[in-house]
Design an enzyme around this catalytic site. Sequence first.
Site, PDB file in Angstrom:
ATOM      1  N   HIS A  69       0.827  -1.209   0.000  1.00  0.00           N
ATOM      2  CA  HIS A  69       0.000   0.000   0.000  1.00  0.00           C
ATOM      3  C   HIS A  69       0.860   1.256   0.000  1.00  0.00           C
ATOM      4  O   HIS A  69       1.948   1.289   0.573  1.00  0.00           O
ATOM      5  CB  HIS A  69      -1.019  -0.006   1.139  1.00  0.00           C
ATOM      6  CG  HIS A  69      -0.466  -0.034   2.533  1.00  0.00           C
ATOM      7  ND1 HIS A  69      -0.134   1.118   3.211  1.00  0.00           N
ATOM      8  CD2 HIS A  69      -0.208  -1.045   3.389  1.00  0.00           C
ATOM      9  CE1 HIS A  69       0.297   0.800   4.432  1.00  0.00           C
ATOM     10  NE2 HIS A  69       0.267  -0.510   4.556  1.00  0.00           N
ATOM     11  N   ASP A  71      -0.181   4.387   1.031  1.00  0.00           N
ATOM     12  CA  ASP A  71      -0.410   5.386   2.080  1.00  0.00           C
ATOM     13  C   ASP A  71       0.361   5.024   3.347  1.00  0.00           C
ATOM     14  O   ASP A  71       0.686   3.863   3.600  1.00  0.00           O
ATOM     15  CB  ASP A  71      -1.907   5.515   2.398  1.00  0.00           C
ATOM     16  CG  ASP A  71      -2.542   4.223   2.902  1.00  0.00           C
ATOM     17  OD1 ASP A  71      -2.202   3.153   2.372  1.00  0.00           O
ATOM     18  OD2 ASP A  71      -3.375   4.294   3.835  1.00  0.00           O
ATOM     19  N   ASP A  99       6.157   0.999   6.692  1.00  0.00           N
ATOM     20  CA  ASP A  99       4.823   0.442   6.499  1.00  0.00           C
ATOM     21  C   ASP A  99       4.071   1.408   5.582  1.00  0.00           C
ATOM     22  O   ASP A  99       3.548   2.393   6.059  1.00  0.00           O
ATOM     23  CB  ASP A  99       4.132   0.296   7.856  1.00  0.00           C
ATOM     24  CG  ASP A  99       2.692  -0.177   7.766  1.00  0.00           C
ATOM     25  OD1 ASP A  99       2.239  -0.518   6.665  1.00  0.00           O
ATOM     26  OD2 ASP A  99       2.016  -0.187   8.811  1.00  0.00           O
ATOM     27  N   GLU A 132      -5.109   2.114   2.571  1.00  0.00           N
ATOM     28  CA  GLU A 132      -5.149   0.837   3.296  1.00  0.00           C
ATOM     29  C   GLU A 132      -5.246   1.068   4.794  1.00  0.00           C
ATOM     30  O   GLU A 132      -5.935   0.342   5.509  1.00  0.00           O
ATOM     31  CB  GLU A 132      -3.914  -0.002   2.954  1.00  0.00           C
ATOM     32  CG  GLU A 132      -3.986  -1.449   3.426  1.00  0.00           C
ATOM     33  CD  GLU A 132      -3.470  -1.674   4.841  1.00  0.00           C
ATOM     34  OE1 GLU A 132      -3.674  -2.774   5.362  1.00  0.00           O
ATOM     35  OE2 GLU A 132      -2.857  -0.747   5.438  1.00  0.00           O
ATOM     36  N   GLU A 133      -4.555   2.092   5.284  1.00  0.00           N
ATOM     37  CA  GLU A 133      -4.516   2.344   6.725  1.00  0.00           C
ATOM     38  C   GLU A 133      -5.822   2.949   7.243  1.00  0.00           C
ATOM     39  O   GLU A 133      -6.129   2.851   8.421  1.00  0.00           O
ATOM     40  CB  GLU A 133      -3.363   3.300   7.062  1.00  0.00           C
ATOM     41  CG  GLU A 133      -1.971   2.772   6.717  1.00  0.00           C
ATOM     42  CD  GLU A 133      -1.496   1.716   7.710  1.00  0.00           C
ATOM     43  OE1 GLU A 133      -2.260   1.321   8.618  1.00  0.00           O
ATOM     44  OE2 GLU A 133      -0.339   1.281   7.575  1.00  0.00           O
ATOM     45  N   ASP A 156       3.546  -6.578   3.372  1.00  0.00           N
ATOM     46  CA  ASP A 156       3.010  -5.637   4.357  1.00  0.00           C
ATOM     47  C   ASP A 156       2.860  -6.321   5.709  1.00  0.00           C
ATOM     48  O   ASP A 156       1.750  -6.492   6.206  1.00  0.00           O
ATOM     49  CB  ASP A 156       1.654  -5.097   3.874  1.00  0.00           C
ATOM     50  CG  ASP A 156       1.102  -4.025   4.812  1.00  0.00           C
ATOM     51  OD1 ASP A 156       1.875  -3.488   5.615  1.00  0.00           O
ATOM     52  OD2 ASP A 156      -0.107  -3.746   4.726  1.00  0.00           O
ATOM     53  N   HIS A 337       3.511   2.311  13.010  1.00  0.00           N
ATOM     54  CA  HIS A 337       2.498   3.225  13.550  1.00  0.00           C
ATOM     55  C   HIS A 337       3.002   3.950  14.797  1.00  0.00           C
ATOM     56  O   HIS A 337       2.212   4.470  15.574  1.00  0.00           O
ATOM     57  CB  HIS A 337       1.165   2.496  13.867  1.00  0.00           C
ATOM     58  CG  HIS A 337       0.518   1.866  12.667  1.00  0.00           C
ATOM     59  ND1 HIS A 337      -0.821   1.545  12.620  1.00  0.00           N
ATOM     60  CD2 HIS A 337       1.019   1.509  11.469  1.00  0.00           C
ATOM     61  CE1 HIS A 337      -1.116   1.005  11.439  1.00  0.00           C
ATOM     62  NE2 HIS A 337       0.006   0.969  10.728  1.00  0.00           N
TER      63      HIS A 337
HETATM   64 ZN   LIG Z   1       0.715  -1.616   6.317  1.00  0.00          ZN
END
Ligand SMILES: [Zn+2]
Length: 361
Positions: A69, A71, A99, A132-133, A156, A337
Amino acid sequence: MVSEDRLVQTFLELVHIDSPSEHEEAIGSDLADRLAALGVTVERDASGNVFGRLRGDEASDDWLLLAAHMDTVGEDRGITPVIRDGVIYSDGTTILGGDDKSGIAVILEVLQVQQEQQLPHRHREVIFTVEEELNLGRKGRIDMSRVRSRQGIVLDSGGPQGAYVFSAPSQDKLVVTVHGRAAHAGSEPEKGINAIRVAAEAIAAMPMGRIDEETVANIGVIRGGTVTNIVPDNVFIKGMARSRSEDKLRRQMEAMVRELEDAAARHGATLDVLVERAYHGYRLEEDAPIRHLVETAMRKRGLDPLPAASGGGSDANIFNRAGIESVPLSTGMSAVHTKDEHIAIADMVGCAELLLAIVQQ
Ligand SMILES: [Zn+2]
């Protein structure tokens, strides 16, 4: 054959392109250009997803999907990567965005090596996805009608080399408005129904957090009230539950809704309740061909396969639901994150070498 320098360079370039969820336009056109330069046929769909297609040598119509992904989670911009002792970090003020830019960089490196070496390979499809997030399960987020593959590798995931996700949960979301009754809180509070009180009692009574080994639940948003001298008549609540068991997920959601209904009934409040499937889970059994594919490549490279059940969803949930048997593979991303997010260069290189071995089988 995998070039560590080039892989790291690509990764750093991607990290420098800001791409919080819903702001993927710049990275999308950058990636479309990179794919085109590798001889890949490129399309974009209405959401901005980047689709690439590269024919291999097989006569059959047997495609393998490689996905990551575009984003990055949250709103962070201006990310400044720092390399220390073979590990890439941010400067500590933002996430790194490994990520999932580590996944994108790995895919690009593998395509580059294959182009240079003129290696035999399967037909390959690439998808670099948006949002995706933020909106994993949004209907129509990915135009799946463009995809031909029946198997996919989603770059991922974290964990040591050899880690991959064979099972991931379903998620249901819960969206609730509690309707009480407004009243002057000083002169006639008895005429009011305090929606905050109703919500508080319900939430306090809900089973929440870690429910069991494969089930979790959370209330993540609550908003309500205006001023202290009005009994509040409205509270908005958003939450979710996830489980790798459909049965447990249904029972968890029912328990959360029941507490809301009980609290509302005690106080004479009313509710608008929406329970909606956000995305579907999957479980790939040991004899699934995609597991055989990745585990064979791992063993050839001297890695122990580490199949894991995940607590999180990914694009693999979407692909599996669409009939594309898919597993997320670890790129080495770690502490995602958070501002401590990092990735060891050796792990990213190992992931690229592994993906190359998978694609060439
Ligand atoms: Zn991810």
